[in-house]
Write a protein that holds these residues in place. Structure first.
Motif, PDB file in Angstrom:
ATOM      1  N   VAL A 196       0.903  -1.150   0.083  1.00 27.85           N
ATOM      2  CA  VAL A 196      -0.082  -0.047  -0.001  1.00 27.85           C
ATOM      3  C   VAL A 196       0.808   1.438  -0.161  1.00 27.85           C
ATOM      4  O   VAL A 196       0.661   2.107  -0.661  1.00 27.85           O
ATOM      5  N   LEU A 197       1.927   1.313   0.810  1.00 28.28           N
ATOM      6  CA  LEU A 197       2.890   2.342   0.853  1.00 28.28           C
ATOM      7  C   LEU A 197       3.645   2.572  -0.590  1.00 28.28           C
ATOM      8  O   LEU A 197       3.551   3.712  -1.107  1.00 28.28           O
ATOM      9  N   GLU A 198       3.838   1.642  -1.242  1.00 25.91           N
ATOM     10  CA  GLU A 198       4.486   1.775  -2.594  1.00 25.91           C
ATOM     11  C   GLU A 198       3.570   2.346  -3.204  1.00 25.91           C
ATOM     12  O   GLU A 198       4.081   3.190  -4.459  1.00 25.91           O
ATOM     13  N   ARG A 199       2.247   2.034  -3.537  1.00 23.79           N
ATOM     14  CA  ARG A 199       1.425   2.479  -4.221  1.00 23.79           C
ATOM     15  C   ARG A 199       0.939   3.832  -3.917  1.00 23.79           C
ATOM     16  O   ARG A 199       0.815   4.842  -4.771  1.00 23.79           O
ATOM     17  N   PHE A 200       0.964   4.210  -2.496  1.00 22.76           N
ATOM     18  CA  PHE A 200       0.922   5.793  -2.297  1.00 22.76           C
ATOM     19  C   PHE A 200       2.176   6.634  -2.911  1.00 22.76           C
ATOM     20  O   PHE A 200       1.748   7.673  -3.280  1.00 22.76           O
ATOM     21  N   GLU A 201       3.095   5.770  -2.963  1.00 20.77           N
ATOM     22  CA  GLU A 201       4.282   6.794  -3.324  1.00 20.77           C
ATOM     23  C   GLU A 201       4.549   6.482  -4.842  1.00 20.77           C
ATOM     24  O   GLU A 201       5.698   6.877  -5.385  1.00 20.77           O
ATOM     25  N   ASN A 202       3.479   6.198  -5.795  1.00 19.19           N
ATOM     26  CA  ASN A 202       3.574   5.864  -7.384  1.00 19.19           C
ATOM     27  C   ASN A 202       4.332   7.222  -7.812  1.00 19.19           C
ATOM     28  O   ASN A 202       3.607   8.394  -7.612  1.00 19.19           O
ATOM     29  N   PRO A 203       5.282   7.239  -8.334  1.00 18.21           N
ATOM     30  CA  PRO A 203       5.790   8.446  -9.008  1.00 18.21           C
ATOM     31  C   PRO A 203       5.378   8.817 -10.375  1.00 18.21           C
ATOM     32  O   PRO A 203       5.547   9.947 -10.578  1.00 18.21           O
ATOM     33  N   PHE A 204       4.443   7.905 -10.810  1.00 17.01           N
ATOM     34  CA  PHE A 204       3.574   8.413 -11.941  1.00 17.01           C
ATOM     35  C   PHE A 204       2.191   9.318 -11.801  1.00 17.01           C
ATOM     36  O   PHE A 204       1.818   9.448 -12.785  1.00 17.01           O
ATOM     37  N   VAL A 205       1.845   9.140 -10.456  1.00 19.88           N
ATOM     38  CA  VAL A 205       0.572   9.617 -10.136  1.00 19.88           C
ATOM     39  C   VAL A 205       0.610  10.768  -9.099  1.00 19.88           C
ATOM     40  O   VAL A 205       1.174  10.492  -7.956  1.00 19.88           O
ATOM     41  N   ASP A 206       0.232  11.908  -9.439  1.00 22.69           N
ATOM     42  CA  ASP A 206       0.035  13.032  -8.556  1.00 22.69           C
ATOM     43  C   ASP A 206      -1.346  13.134  -7.803  1.00 22.69           C
ATOM     44  O   ASP A 206      -2.312  13.728  -8.441  1.00 22.69           O
ATOM     45  N   HIS A 207      -1.509  11.998  -6.764  1.00 23.42           N
ATOM     46  CA  HIS A 207      -2.867  12.037  -6.232  1.00 23.42           C
ATOM     47  C   HIS A 207      -3.081  12.999  -5.166  1.00 23.42           C
ATOM     48  O   HIS A 207      -2.409  13.141  -4.132  1.00 23.42           O
ATOM     49  N   GLN A 208      -3.984  13.833  -5.462  1.00 21.61           N
ATOM     50  CA  GLN A 208      -4.447  15.070  -4.802  1.00 21.61           C
ATOM     51  C   GLN A 208      -4.990  14.648  -3.476  1.00 21.61           C
ATOM     52  O   GLN A 208      -5.950  13.882  -3.456  1.00 21.61           O
ATOM     53  N   VAL A 209      -4.497  15.063  -2.308  1.00 21.88           N
ATOM     54  CA  VAL A 209      -5.046  14.657  -1.027  1.00 21.88           C
ATOM     55  C   VAL A 209      -6.652  15.131  -0.951  1.00 21.88           C
ATOM     56  O   VAL A 209      -7.700  14.476  -0.393  1.00 21.88           O
ATOM     57  N   THR A 210      -6.914  16.261  -1.534  1.00 25.36           N
ATOM     58  CA  THR A 210      -8.405  16.701  -1.485  1.00 25.36           C
ATOM     59  C   THR A 210      -9.188  16.046  -2.198  1.00 25.36           C
ATOM     60  O   THR A 210     -10.208  15.895  -1.718  1.00 25.36           O
ATOM     61  N   SER A 211      -8.985  15.146  -3.060  1.00 26.08           N
ATOM     62  CA  SER A 211      -9.790  14.268  -3.836  1.00 26.08           C
ATOM     63  C   SER A 211     -10.094  13.205  -3.284  1.00 26.08           C
ATOM     64  O   SER A 211     -11.172  12.422  -3.455  1.00 26.08           O
ATOM     65  N   ILE A 212      -9.315  12.864  -2.114  1.00 29.51           N
ATOM     66  CA  ILE A 212      -9.973  11.951  -1.178  1.00 29.51           C
ATOM     67  C   ILE A 212     -10.728  12.272   0.136  1.00 29.51           C
ATOM     68  O   ILE A 212     -11.506  11.473   0.385  1.00 29.51           O
ATOM     69  N   MET A 213     -10.906  13.534  -0.009  1.00 27.11           N
ATOM     70  CA  MET A 213     -11.556  13.897   1.404  1.00 27.11           C
ATOM     71  C   MET A 213     -13.118  14.275   0.994  1.00 27.11           C
ATOM     72  O   MET A 213     -13.751  14.826   2.100  1.00 27.11           O
ATOM     73  N   LEU A 214     -13.576  13.758  -0.194  1.00 26.39           N
ATOM     74  CA  LEU A 214     -14.972  14.044  -0.260  1.00 26.39           C
ATOM     75  C   LEU A 214     -15.595  13.097   0.705  1.00 26.39           C
ATOM     76  O   LEU A 214     -15.329  11.722   0.729  1.00 26.39           O
ATOM     77  N   ASN A 215     -16.691  13.776   1.390  1.00 24.76           N
ATOM     78  CA  ASN A 215     -17.638  12.718   2.149  1.00 24.76           C
ATOM     79  C   ASN A 215     -16.606  12.155   3.400  1.00 24.76           C
ATOM     80  O   ASN A 215     -16.599  10.942   3.463  1.00 24.76           O
ATOM     81  N   SER A 216     -15.773  12.901   3.975  1.00 31.72           N
ATOM     82  CA  SER A 216     -14.907  12.341   4.923  1.00 31.72           C
ATOM     83  C   SER A 216     -15.476  11.590   6.241  1.00 31.72           C
ATOM     84  O   SER A 216     -14.966  10.517   6.693  1.00 31.72           O
ATOM     85  N   PHE A 217     -16.614  12.255   6.878  1.00 29.25           N
ATOM     86  CA  PHE A 217     -16.915  11.699   7.767  1.00 29.25           C
ATOM     87  C   PHE A 217     -17.789  10.399   7.533  1.00 29.25           C
ATOM     88  O   PHE A 217     -17.477   9.465   8.458  1.00 29.25           O
ATOM     89  N   PRO A 218     -18.656   9.874   6.601  1.00 26.18           N
ATOM     90  CA  PRO A 218     -18.994   8.820   6.233  1.00 26.18           C
ATOM     91  C   PRO A 218     -17.878   7.796   6.060  1.00 26.18           C
ATOM     92  O   PRO A 218     -17.884   6.596   6.186  1.00 26.18           O
ATOM     93  N   LYS A 219     -16.655   8.250   5.451  1.00 24.88           N
ATOM     94  CA  LYS A 219     -15.619   7.300   4.971  1.00 24.88           C
ATOM     95  C   LYS A 219     -14.732   7.018   6.485  1.00 24.88           C
ATOM     96  O   LYS A 219     -14.408   5.832   6.774  1.00 24.88           O
ATOM     97  N   TYR A 220     -14.773   7.871   7.247  1.00 31.49           N
ATOM     98  CA  TYR A 220     -14.263   7.678   8.549  1.00 31.49           C
ATOM     99  C   TYR A 220     -15.126   6.473   9.289  1.00 31.49           C
ATOM    100  O   TYR A 220     -14.612   5.586   9.941  1.00 31.49           O
TER     101      TYR A 220
END
Length: 493
Positions: free
Chosen positions: A355-379
């Motif tokens: 998972v950490l290697e996936r998070f560190e993928n050098p070819f993908v700029d994964h914006q943290v804000t894109s993950i934060m949609l509906n954070s409370f239900p996700k939590y």
């Protein structure tokens, strides 16, 4: 610039193998995941199978596929053992692609092919649904389960109920226990169409129950799809004009829960993916692996995002490589969430490192804000179970997970980051309005108590059910307000 050739069977070699797999779905995910896996199985074992693709809805991509004789390339990008991976593989396992809305006779004729053995699907989460408006005589039925029952019934009749002609059915739709849901839909159609099935009703139902094998599966690979930004460079590299290139991460995992009426050994013999060295796990219970994915992949994502963003870090990869945020992520994943699972610790550690290697993928700029949609239900689904289990097992609350909740609550306050970047939370309006009211009090005790009392999010009052949680959330809210997010993180490392 090299002159590009059209990609088809005249310009590129294509294997000819028996058609043993019917695949409902022609989209990016199935082509970069399932068909890539089958290609590797064909290359490394005696599986020797090709795929007939069936378009599950009226409009789709089968014409594009057939225009390239179903040849295309998969571009895998990511990290493996710390090194970057960027490969291109030409996939040739799809023999042909059908549109059952315009080629219904050819679609139904698939049932008559004696070597057919597997049905694989990805028709979106909404695809596994029972539609009572469907009729057995529709050409075809509108729903995917309806089409599947039409096909299975024709096969039952054509081969006179031969027990060796049953099918192994492996849905890949992203719903927990997808096979169980699909099986339920199939039985609903058998009952709905009972009169149309006539004298074959009992026999067909028994044949399906005893000689068809419906598996539940868990799939895991990020597939961004067509690489628009780099397609010219890719086409120059492969020397073909391939309009169906699919970009995906190099990580893959397919957990297949064997059907109730077969053994794990039988499934491994039928589908020898493990022999090919692939990350395909055939088991008698998918549930703990579903929990592992949600806990060790989705769980850290949910809390790292607000912690990273409020610390001035915008990209997931940068967060993992940050000296402080990276340590926070490691603490949450290995020291807290991993301790709540019921799988062997070595398996969990390997998955977490992947998972950490996936998070560190050098070819993908994964914006943290894109993950934060509906954070409370996700939590609530991804992290709260870990908080409760950790407390039960360790007798104390997990600091990193609780700090993550405090970071989400702080993020939902809105305003601006220290560098002037706007903080723009996005969730259900009821949650947004409630947070605005709570923060307007200027009282972090009221904020903490109010959030933990969101019964429409948590389905309980966490003030009452998780001892000490309110006090710890308040303490971290105060710490973030006084010292900033990054300094707050340092206090728990």
């Amino acid at each position: 610039m090299k002159e590009l050739k059209a990609l088809n069977r005249r310009t590129a070699p294509k294997s000819a193998m028996p058609e043993r797999i019917i695949q409902f779905g022609e989209g990016n995910f199935l082509r970069a995941f399932v068909d890539w896996i089958i290609y590797n199985m064909d290359q490394k074992t005696d599986f020797n199978s090709s795929v007939v693709v069936v378009q599950p809805i009226e409009r789709g991509m089968v014409d594009w596929l057939n225009g390239q004789d179903c040849l295309y390339h998969v571009n895998l990008q990511g990290k493996e053992n710390g090194a970057p991976v960027n490969t291109l593989t030409r996939i040739d396992v799809i023999s042909r692609a059908l549109n059952p809305y315009t080629q219904n006779q050819a679609f139904m004729a698939l049932a008559e092919q004696p070597e057919m053995r597997f049905v694989i699907s990805n028709t979106t989460e909404a695809g596994i649904a029972f539609d009572p408006a469907c009729k057995l005589g529709d050409a075809p039925a509108a729903s995917y389960p309806g089409k599947l029952v039409q096909l299975l019934f024709h096969r039952y009749q054509y081969f006179n109920g031969d027990p060796t002609k049953g099918m192994i059915i492996m849905p890949c739709e992203l719903i927990f226990l997808n096979g169980h849901h699909l099986k339920e839909c199939i039985y609903q159609y058998i009952e709905l169409w009972k009169n149309d099935l006539g004298k074959d009703y009992e026999g067909f139902k028994a044949w399906f129950t005893d000689h068809c094998y419906v598996c539940a599966t868990l799939v895991d690979r990020i597939v961004p799809g067509f690489p628009r930004d780099t397609i010219n460079e890719i086409q120059q590299k492969i020397c073909y004009k391939d309009n169906l290139v699919v970009k995906a991460e190099n990580f893959h995992l397919w957990v297949i829960e064997k059907a109730e009426n077969m053994t794990v050994e039988q499934m491994r013999e039928e589908f020898p993916a493990e022999k090919a060295g692939l990350h395909v796990l055939i088991t008698d219970n998918e549930k703990p692996y579903h929990a592992r994915k949600v806990t060790l992949l989705n769980g850290p994502h949910t809390v790292l995002s607000p912690v990273a963003f409020l610390s001035g870090v915008n990209i997931v990869r940068d967060a993992c490589e940050h000296p402080v945020i990276g340590s926070y992520i490691h603490k949450v994943q290995f020291d807290e969430l991993m301790q709540t699972l019921d799988l062997p610790i070595d398996e969990c550690k390997q998955f977490a490192n992947d998972v950490l290697e996936r998070f560190e993928n050098p070819f993908v700029d994964h914006q943290v804000t894109s993950i934060m949609l509906n954070s409370f239900p996700k939590y609530e689904t991804r992290d709260l179970p870990g908080v409760k289990t950790y407390l039960k097992r360790k007798g104390k609350l997990p600091e990193g997970l609780v700090l993550g909740l405090a970071a989400i609550i702080t993020y939902y306050k809105g305003g601006k980051r220290d560098d002037g970047t706007n903080i723009v939370p996005n969730d259900d309006q009821k949650i947004m309005d409630h947070l605005t009211e709570l923060w307007a009090t200027g009282n972090t005790q009221a904020v903490a108590e109010g959030v933990l009392a969101f019964d429409y999010v948590w389905h309980e009052d966490l003030n009452q059910t998780v001892p000490g949680l309110c006090d710890m959330v308040k303490r971290y809210l105060d710490l973030i307000q006084e010292k900033g997010m990054l300094e707050a993180v340092k206090t728990i490392l």
